[in-house]
Write a protein that holds these residues in place. Sequence first.
Motif, mmCIF file in Angstrom:
data_model
loop_
_atom_site.group_PDB
_atom_site.id
_atom_site.type_symbol
_atom_site.label_atom_id
_atom_site.label_comp_id
_atom_site.label_asym_id
_atom_site.label_seq_id
_atom_site.Cartn_x
_atom_site.Cartn_y
_atom_site.Cartn_z
ATOM 1 N N ARG A 1 0.845 -1.200 0.000
ATOM 2 C CA ARG A 1 0.000 0.000 0.000
ATOM 3 C C ARG A 1 0.883 1.253 0.000
ATOM 4 O O ARG A 1 1.813 1.350 0.792
ATOM 5 C CB ARG A 1 -0.950 -0.019 1.194
ATOM 6 C CG ARG A 1 -1.887 -1.215 1.118
ATOM 7 C CD ARG A 1 -2.952 -1.239 2.162
ATOM 8 N NE ARG A 1 -3.916 -2.296 1.851
ATOM 9 C CZ ARG A 1 -5.022 -2.546 2.534
ATOM 10 N NH1 ARG A 1 -5.308 -1.810 3.601
ATOM 11 N NH2 ARG A 1 -5.840 -3.520 2.163
ATOM 12 N N TRP A 2 0.558 2.185 -0.888
ATOM 13 C CA TRP A 2 1.391 3.369 -1.113
ATOM 14 C C TRP A 2 2.833 2.899 -1.360
ATOM 15 O O TRP A 2 3.769 3.278 -0.667
ATOM 16 C CB TRP A 2 1.299 4.326 0.072
ATOM 17 C CG TRP A 2 -0.073 4.878 0.269
ATOM 18 C CD1 TRP A 2 -0.695 5.799 -0.525
ATOM 19 C CD2 TRP A 2 -1.009 4.554 1.309
ATOM 20 N NE1 TRP A 2 -1.968 6.064 -0.048
ATOM 21 C CE2 TRP A 2 -2.181 5.303 1.085
ATOM 22 C CE3 TRP A 2 -0.975 3.698 2.410
ATOM 23 C CZ2 TRP A 2 -3.298 5.222 1.912
ATOM 24 C CZ3 TRP A 2 -2.087 3.611 3.234
ATOM 25 C CH2 TRP A 2 -3.223 4.374 2.983
ATOM 26 N N ALA A 3 2.987 2.080 -2.390
ATOM 27 C CA ALA A 3 4.215 1.314 -2.567
ATOM 28 C C ALA A 3 5.193 1.891 -3.584
ATOM 29 O O ALA A 3 6.355 1.509 -3.583
ATOM 30 C CB ALA A 3 3.863 -0.121 -2.981
ATOM 31 N N VAL A 4 4.750 2.787 -4.470
ATOM 32 C CA VAL A 4 5.610 3.214 -5.577
ATOM 33 C C VAL A 4 5.885 4.721 -5.456
ATOM 34 O O VAL A 4 5.115 5.549 -5.953
ATOM 35 C CB VAL A 4 4.984 2.869 -6.936
ATOM 36 C CG1 VAL A 4 5.928 3.250 -8.075
ATOM 37 C CG2 VAL A 4 4.670 1.372 -7.012
ATOM 38 N N HIS A 5 6.946 5.061 -4.749
ATOM 39 C CA HIS A 5 7.322 6.461 -4.512
ATOM 40 C C HIS A 5 6.157 7.224 -3.883
ATOM 41 O O HIS A 5 5.785 8.307 -4.325
ATOM 42 C CB HIS A 5 7.753 7.131 -5.815
ATOM 43 C CG HIS A 5 8.747 6.338 -6.597
ATOM 44 N ND1 HIS A 5 9.997 6.041 -6.125
ATOM 45 C CD2 HIS A 5 8.653 5.758 -7.832
ATOM 46 C CE1 HIS A 5 10.655 5.327 -7.033
ATOM 47 N NE2 HIS A 5 9.868 5.143 -8.071
ATOM 48 N N GLN A 6 5.583 6.655 -2.808
ATOM 49 C CA GLN A 6 4.379 7.222 -2.179
ATOM 50 C C GLN A 6 4.479 7.274 -0.662
ATOM 51 O O GLN A 6 3.457 7.409 0.015
ATOM 52 C CB GLN A 6 3.151 6.370 -2.542
ATOM 53 C CG GLN A 6 2.794 6.343 -4.009
ATOM 54 C CD GLN A 6 1.772 5.272 -4.334
ATOM 55 O OE1 GLN A 6 2.117 4.124 -4.616
ATOM 56 N NE2 GLN A 6 0.500 5.642 -4.273
ATOM 57 N N ARG A 7 5.694 7.177 -0.102
ATOM 58 C CA ARG A 7 5.815 7.072 1.351
ATOM 59 C C ARG A 7 6.847 8.055 1.918
ATOM 60 O O ARG A 7 7.851 8.367 1.282
ATOM 61 C CB ARG A 7 6.231 5.658 1.755
ATOM 62 C CG ARG A 7 5.132 4.627 1.585
ATOM 63 C CD ARG A 7 5.536 3.304 2.214
ATOM 64 N NE ARG A 7 4.408 2.377 2.248
ATOM 65 C CZ ARG A 7 4.302 1.355 3.083
ATOM 66 N NH1 ARG A 7 5.265 1.127 3.970
ATOM 67 N NH2 ARG A 7 3.246 0.565 3.051
ATOM 68 N N ALA A 8 6.561 8.476 3.141
ATOM 69 C CA ALA A 8 7.496 9.280 3.921
ATOM 70 C C ALA A 8 7.346 8.892 5.382
ATOM 71 O O ALA A 8 6.270 8.457 5.811
ATOM 72 C CB ALA A 8 7.221 10.769 3.724
ATOM 73 N N LEU B 1 12.143 10.248 2.925
ATOM 74 C CA LEU B 1 11.123 10.406 1.892
ATOM 75 C C LEU B 1 11.420 9.551 0.671
ATOM 76 O O LEU B 1 12.573 9.370 0.297
ATOM 77 C CB LEU B 1 11.043 11.869 1.414
ATOM 78 C CG LEU B 1 10.131 12.853 2.132
ATOM 79 C CD1 LEU B 1 10.562 13.034 3.572
ATOM 80 C CD2 LEU B 1 10.134 14.191 1.392
ATOM 81 N N ASP B 2 10.392 9.043 0.074
ATOM 82 C CA ASP B 2 10.376 8.598 -1.318
ATOM 83 C C ASP B 2 8.959 8.881 -1.784
ATOM 84 O O ASP B 2 8.101 7.996 -1.817
ATOM 85 C CB ASP B 2 10.726 7.124 -1.465
ATOM 86 C CG ASP B 2 10.829 6.686 -2.918
ATOM 87 O OD1 ASP B 2 10.678 7.553 -3.801
ATOM 88 O OD2 ASP B 2 11.024 5.485 -3.176
ATOM 89 N N ALA B 3 8.708 10.128 -2.131
ATOM 90 C CA ALA B 3 7.331 10.591 -2.275
ATOM 91 C C ALA B 3 7.256 11.835 -3.150
ATOM 92 O O ALA B 3 8.258 12.525 -3.362
ATOM 93 C CB ALA B 3 6.760 10.910 -0.884
ATOM 94 N N PRO B 4 6.041 12.157 -3.631
ATOM 95 C CA PRO B 4 5.881 13.399 -4.391
ATOM 96 C C PRO B 4 6.001 14.620 -3.499
ATOM 97 O O PRO B 4 5.590 14.599 -2.330
ATOM 98 C CB PRO B 4 4.469 13.265 -4.978
ATOM 99 C CG PRO B 4 3.759 12.303 -4.078
ATOM 100 C CD PRO B 4 4.808 11.362 -3.580
ATOM 101 N N VAL B 5 6.563 15.685 -4.050
ATOM 102 C CA VAL B 5 6.771 16.935 -3.316
ATOM 103 C C VAL B 5 6.243 18.086 -4.178
ATOM 104 O O VAL B 5 5.437 17.887 -5.080
ATOM 105 C CB VAL B 5 8.257 17.108 -2.960
ATOM 106 C CG1 VAL B 5 8.689 16.083 -1.925
ATOM 107 C CG2 VAL B 5 9.152 17.004 -4.195
#
Length: 444
Positions: A247-254, A277-281
Amino acid sequence: MSHRFFVLRRLLAASSTCLLGAGTCLFLAPEAAAEPATPVGYPAGASATRYAGLAFDACSAPPLATIRAWNASPYRALGVYIGGVNRTCAQPQLTASWVVSVSTLKWRLLPIYKGLQPPCGARPTDAKISTDPATARAQGTTAAADAVTAAKALGMRPGSAFYNDIENYAQTDATCRTAVLSHLSAWTKELHRRGYLSGVYMNLNLGAKQLSDVFTSTSYARPDALWIARYDGIDSLKGWTGIADSRWAVHQRAKQYRGGHDETYGGVTVNIDTDRLDAPVATVAYTYSVTSATALNARTGPSTSYPVAKTYAPGSSLAVVCQAPGLKVGTTTVWDRLTDGSYVTDYYVSTPSNTGYSSPLPRCTYPYQVTASNGLTERSGPGASYAAVGSSPNGALAWVTCQRAGSTVGTTKVWDRLDNGHYVSDHYVASPSRTTYSKPVPRC
């Protein structure tokens, strides 16, 4: 058509894909009609930006001199509180010019919005979300609109992700739970409608698990990214208790893994929280100039075969949002996308490189959530006959760079090229169109 017939068509299309495909094929179950995945209406000139690495957030945005001093730190992203009725600290530094300057120093910004808080939690003095679900949804829509207004004033572009800061609340109060989830669902839908990505910040054990529990619920729109607070000193973005890694697995987590403490770099001390972070900013525009001796044509796509949209005189300033591959001009295949959605060849722009991509400019991407409930097969080309080369779980972000025609799946021949070079059928991606290309995504 009836919903039953619509679902049957999707099932048949998925079965055909598996029969025709090479290699392992994941079964593609029918998607929900609307929630949990809702389409993002990116306007012209939009693009998403993501960051992977260490970040910090402070109550007030630090002065520019502090950011310069902290170039000696391991951090390259910074959380900033852009608005919200419950925002605590004053933000005298947080201006449009500050955003430009910090971004030019190659820092990414993580926009935080601290609006209404749970009716059964947070601080007693905080303004609260209504316990009436309809009112809570209306408040979520208003919060999204307010976040967009605040971000625009700071120069943050469509495609940015905004994180709604929801503090701890009682996990056994069903009325409170419904209010929070209704509020965040409306927040997500309104941000998507306006062309932005939805993020949520929550404590792992006192909020985030409840959000994860409705990950596949058709009653709530699902946010694109999750930022948890868990002060265990572990910066891993996997192995979160109560939240599956799928869940929230593809560049969606911080993860905020260390709370308030002082750190010093370049002789300057700041009290910070530490994040991985590995997430949108945030997406911002960068200013460069035209270097050609004659007028430079801006085109509707990344090639000289596209129509001319505008012409820029030598020395003119250009507001560049992102870079994309296209027809080779001179020594480069890179094209720069401007804030109006047009493209210019990077060969005649004063970016650091005229042979490849230039930091800090991001690649142009348009993320949409995967809607196939059992996962979506990624293929080596735009068709079901190409080899399976990966998979994206349900709810993952498909980071789309361009679209092209391929084999028919369900209602569409459109296939999406991801930023990893793989292809997925657009039929199982929450893009605006279910039958044809989705603007402003370019053709491959």
